[in-house]
Design an enzyme around this catalytic site. Sequence first.
Site, mmCIF file in Angstrom:
data_model
loop_
_atom_site.group_PDB
_atom_site.id
_atom_site.type_symbol
_atom_site.label_atom_id
_atom_site.label_comp_id
_atom_site.label_asym_id
_atom_site.label_seq_id
_atom_site.Cartn_x
_atom_site.Cartn_y
_atom_site.Cartn_z
ATOM 1 C CG ASP A 1 3.548 6.032 -13.903
ATOM 2 O OD1 ASP A 1 4.276 6.741 -13.193
ATOM 3 O OD2 ASP A 1 3.983 5.319 -14.820
ATOM 4 N N GLY B 1 0.809 -1.213 0.000
ATOM 5 C CA GLY B 1 0.000 0.000 0.000
ATOM 6 C C GLY B 1 0.837 1.256 0.000
#
Length: 303
Positions: free
Chosen positions: A243, A216
């Site tokens: 991204d 995470g």
Amino acid sequence: MILTVTLNAALDVTYQVPVLRLGHSHRATAADVRAGGKGINVARVLHALGHETMVTGLVGGDTGAAIRVDVLAAGLREALFDMAGPSRRTVTVVSGGTATAVNEPGPPVSISDWADFVGGYHALAARASVVVLSGSLPPNLPDDAYAQLIRATTTPTILDTSGPPLLAGLAARPSVVKPNVHELTEVTGLDDPVSSARVLLDRGAGAVVASLGPDGLIAVSDTGSWRVRVPEELHGNPTGAGDACVAALAAGHALDWPDRLAEAVATSAAAVPCPLAGDIDPDTYARLRPAITVEELDAHADR
């Protein structure tokens, strides 16, 4: 409009192979070629999420021409600037959920090409609601190239780079910086990501969002610190996950931090099942988003 800046755009070649063995020949099961560089990948995700985007940066030569063609074919608007040298290529080999990349450095950028870009950037940034500045710098540009652009920007900025350009960019006070955990350790020398993030905060970042890969992310700002975990193990190509995370941070710039971070993790996770960076899987996003929880960290820990 969200403006994405890719100073070192690339033509990305991605091969899928069943097993990657060093020193052996391989027969790819799939091969794809598309315009890339982190900012272009961010713009692809933003476009998929329904946001108006504009791609800018530097391109040159036959590779640069191919980048322009593919950007337009993807439905993205572009304001790319020409440079004398040919744009770089990257090669990524994906096998068993692991991506191995070989990235060319890119062509040297002349003083005149950089001056032309900076002049055009001012007008583009003035029309943007958020500016995302992503990726490596091509040779010849100074480490503070991103800092120069951030100082010329009045709207929120997100900086996603590493090494000396990241450190130099902090002095310009970007709204958010988005390194991964390895890049944090590289620039701070600290192993703990929360402590490392606070170093970047003290050096000028408005907030630090650090990717932890399959674990995470963590986020640290003046108003709080949070940890967000991926609710299940994912398999595929993790190349575009960072991204996608940046795209969600840009798209959610008006949200409060917990919602913004949950969106970032869900969108990042939705990129992993996709073979190519810049794509997200809507079904993965829809399945994971309700299961994502945001944990608030002790604001005084590690102080």
